[in-house]
Write an enzyme that holds these catalytic residues in place. Structure first.
Site, short mmCIF file in Angstrom:
data_model
loop_
_atom_site.label_atom_id
_atom_site.label_comp_id
_atom_site.label_asym_id
_atom_site.label_seq_id
_atom_site.Cartn_x
_atom_site.Cartn_y
_atom_site.Cartn_z
N HIS A 197 0.89 -1.18 0.00
CA HIS A 197 0.00 0.00 0.00
C HIS A 197 0.92 1.23 0.00
O HIS A 197 1.69 1.42 -0.93
CB HIS A 197 -0.92 -0.11 1.22
CG HIS A 197 -2.08 0.84 1.28
ND1 HIS A 197 -2.41 1.68 0.27
CD2 HIS A 197 -2.99 1.06 2.27
CE1 HIS A 197 -3.48 2.39 0.61
NE2 HIS A 197 -3.85 2.03 1.84
N VAL B 284 7.33 -5.72 -8.43
CA VAL B 284 8.10 -4.48 -8.61
C VAL B 284 7.23 -3.36 -8.07
O VAL B 284 6.10 -3.14 -8.54
CB VAL B 284 8.42 -4.26 -10.10
CG1 VAL B 284 9.21 -2.97 -10.30
CG2 VAL B 284 9.20 -5.46 -10.64
N GLY C 109 5.43 0.06 -7.21
CA GLY C 109 5.04 1.19 -8.06
C GLY C 109 4.34 0.76 -9.34
O GLY C 109 4.01 1.60 -10.16
N PHE C 110 4.10 -0.56 -9.49
CA PHE C 110 3.38 -1.06 -10.68
C PHE C 110 2.20 -1.91 -10.24
O PHE C 110 2.25 -2.58 -9.21
CB PHE C 110 4.31 -1.89 -11.57
CG PHE C 110 5.28 -1.04 -12.32
CD1 PHE C 110 4.98 -0.57 -13.59
CD2 PHE C 110 6.47 -0.66 -11.72
CE1 PHE C 110 5.86 0.26 -14.26
CE2 PHE C 110 7.37 0.16 -12.39
CZ PHE C 110 7.06 0.62 -13.66
N HIS D 86 -2.20 -2.38 -9.86
CA HIS D 86 -3.19 -1.80 -8.95
C HIS D 86 -4.39 -2.73 -8.87
O HIS D 86 -4.76 -3.33 -9.88
CB HIS D 86 -3.64 -0.41 -9.43
CG HIS D 86 -4.32 0.37 -8.36
ND1 HIS D 86 -5.67 0.26 -8.10
CD2 HIS D 86 -3.83 1.25 -7.45
CE1 HIS D 86 -5.98 1.04 -7.09
NE2 HIS D 86 -4.88 1.65 -6.66
N ASP E 211 2.53 5.67 -6.88
CA ASP E 211 3.79 5.67 -6.14
C ASP E 211 5.02 5.77 -7.04
O ASP E 211 6.08 6.21 -6.59
CB ASP E 211 3.88 4.41 -5.26
CG ASP E 211 2.92 4.48 -4.09
OD1 ASP E 211 2.72 5.58 -3.57
OD2 ASP E 211 2.37 3.44 -3.70
N ARG F 79 -18.97 -6.10 10.12
CA ARG F 79 -18.67 -7.41 10.68
C ARG F 79 -19.06 -8.45 9.62
O ARG F 79 -20.18 -8.98 9.62
CB ARG F 79 -19.46 -7.62 11.98
CG ARG F 79 -18.95 -8.66 12.94
CD ARG F 79 -18.94 -10.01 12.34
NE ARG F 79 -18.58 -11.06 13.29
CZ ARG F 79 -18.25 -12.28 12.90
NH1 ARG F 79 -18.20 -12.58 11.60
NH2 ARG F 79 -17.96 -13.21 13.79
#
Ligand code: ACO
Length: 388
Positions: free
Chosen positions: A229, A263, A265-266, A268, A323, A367
């Site tokens: 994250h 890697v 930054g790659f 999503h 990122d 929940r």
């Protein structure tokens, strides 16, 4: 045991886990209905106000909001500063994310934050919104004070400037150019909010129990620390440093893939065709490294980054996430790696607290259920057998 014909989605991928009026990713990224392409033309304060209060501020509201953030950043409780001083001596190498997590937790204790008063009235929402505003300013100040303390610098008063310019100046300990402040501000806008990501969901889950805003944010910071994250932006720069030169990209990637390691930054979870934020920030990054005061060596880093990007697309079909350019922007701005993810915290405080307030305003305990996959029911052994 019979297996469930439709097992639960791993990592809740593709599961709609609630409703929100704060952010949507349908088509493009929007905060409260405004596209991110439009919002980056404004300021972080404008976006934070929008996230927290649902509408864009008028000029007077914006000035008052900016002043309240500055006041909060200038007003860290003495006890919090003393605690940071003690920690800077006891554990100067601690992750700065731990510092923010502990700092926010302490601020909650000092504020005696016991959660929202029930029932949730308009006055209570306003009280929580003011708490959120304080946290945004205080989060930035905690970060700046810690960096001062661990680099033997004399803390200076919080600059009377918008948050991006003020925080960048405090972290750099020198005046910053307008271009640098604008690039930094854009990263804060892009990091401010992103729907039901892991840290926001953690914050909403804590809030759903009736707990307080500081506890929810403390949990969110813990979730953001992870390299899958928020922690990815720090790893991006480590990757580029490891690779070093364009000729090393292919062998480095080959080793990485062979070891089945991602890697940073790659990729999503939601954007499979590319992250709109990465596209916007890549343009900012290109302009920034050509602007006054940025060392020419950054052009080489950009060439290296372009080579990695091309190879990731060719070999894995993966595009960068936010990122990837954010790490390079922070590096070009002369910031040390250990503050990259904490800066994400400062920006995301606006989104987290907006979600916390939204959850408080229409709460039901979060929940979910789990699918059991353990041993079949079995008899408990008699006492004699237990001793064997
Ligand atoms: N590098 C190499 N391979 C990758 C990467 C990557 N960055 N991302 C995904 N893949 C691969 C996976 O290993 C998987 O391969 P497989 O099918 O052979 O097992 C395939 O692509 C599909 O990926 P998913 O598992 O579906 O991706 P998921 O949605 O679970 O994970 C995540 C998303 C965690 C972001 C992942 O892409 C990743 O680990 N990226 C690197 C960490 C990162 O950059 N995080 C920042 C997220 S954005 C943010 O927080 C602002």
């Amino acid at each position: 045991m019979t297996a469930n014909p439709t097992p639960p989605a791993r990592g809740l991928a593709g599961v709609t886990a609630g409703r929100t009026a704060i952010c949507s990713l349908a088509g493009t990224l929007r905060y409260r209905g405004y596209t991110i392409d439009d919002l980056v033309t404004g300021s972080f304060e404008e976006v934070a106000y929008l996230l927290l209060r649902g509408e864009l501020p008028n000029p007077a509201d914006l000035t008052a909001f900016t002043t309240r953030l500055q006041a909060a950043a200038s007003d860290l409780p003495e006890t919090a500063i003393h605690m940071l001083e003690r920690l800077a001596t006891a554990a100067p190498r601690a992750s700065v994310m731990d510092v923010l997590r502990t700092g926010v937790s302490l601020l909650g204790q000092l504020a005696c934050d016991d959660g929202p008063n029930q029932p949730i009235t308009a006055e209570e929402i306003e009280r929580q919104t003011r708490l959120a505003e304080r946290l945004i300013g205080q989060g930035a100040a905690l970060l700046a004070v810690w960096i001062d303390l661990t680099t033997s610098r004399q803390p200076v008063p919080w600059p009377e400037k918008p948050l991006a310019a003020a925080l960048l100046e405090r972290l750099r300990h020198e005046p910053v150019t307008a271009a640098a402040a604008k690039a930094f501000d854009t990263t804060l806008i892009l990091y401010a909010e992103h729907e039901f990501n892991a840290s926001t969901f953690a914050a909403r889950t804590v809030t759903s129990t009736g707990s307080d805003m500081h506890s929810a944010v403390t949990a969110a910071i813990g979730a953001l620390k992870g390299p899958l994250h928020g922690g990815a932006n720090e790893k991006v720069l480590e990757h580029l440093g490891d690779i070093g030169i364009p000729e090393r990209v292919e062998p480095w990637l080959a080793e990485r893939f062979a070891a089945r390691r991602v890697v940073m930054g790659f990729g999503h979870r939601v954007y499979k065709q590319g992250d709109v934020r990465a596209r916007l920030l890549a343009d900012v990054c290109r302009r920034l490294i050509r602007s006054e005061g940025i060392p020419k060596s950054h052009l080489h880093l950009e060439q290296l980054a372009d080579t990695v990007e091309a190879q990731m697309l060719e070999q894995k079909g993966l595009k960068p996430n936010l990122d990837w350019p954010a790490a390079r922007v922070y590096h070009a701005l002369g910031l040390p790696i250990q503050v990259f993810t904490p800066i994400f915290v400062v920006a995301r405080l606006s989104g987290w607290t907006a979600h916390i307030i939204e959850q408080m305003g229409d709460n039901r305990l979060i929940r979910p259920l789990s699918e059991y996959c353990g041993p079949e029911p079995r008899p408990y052994p008699p006492p004699a057998e237990q001793l064997d």
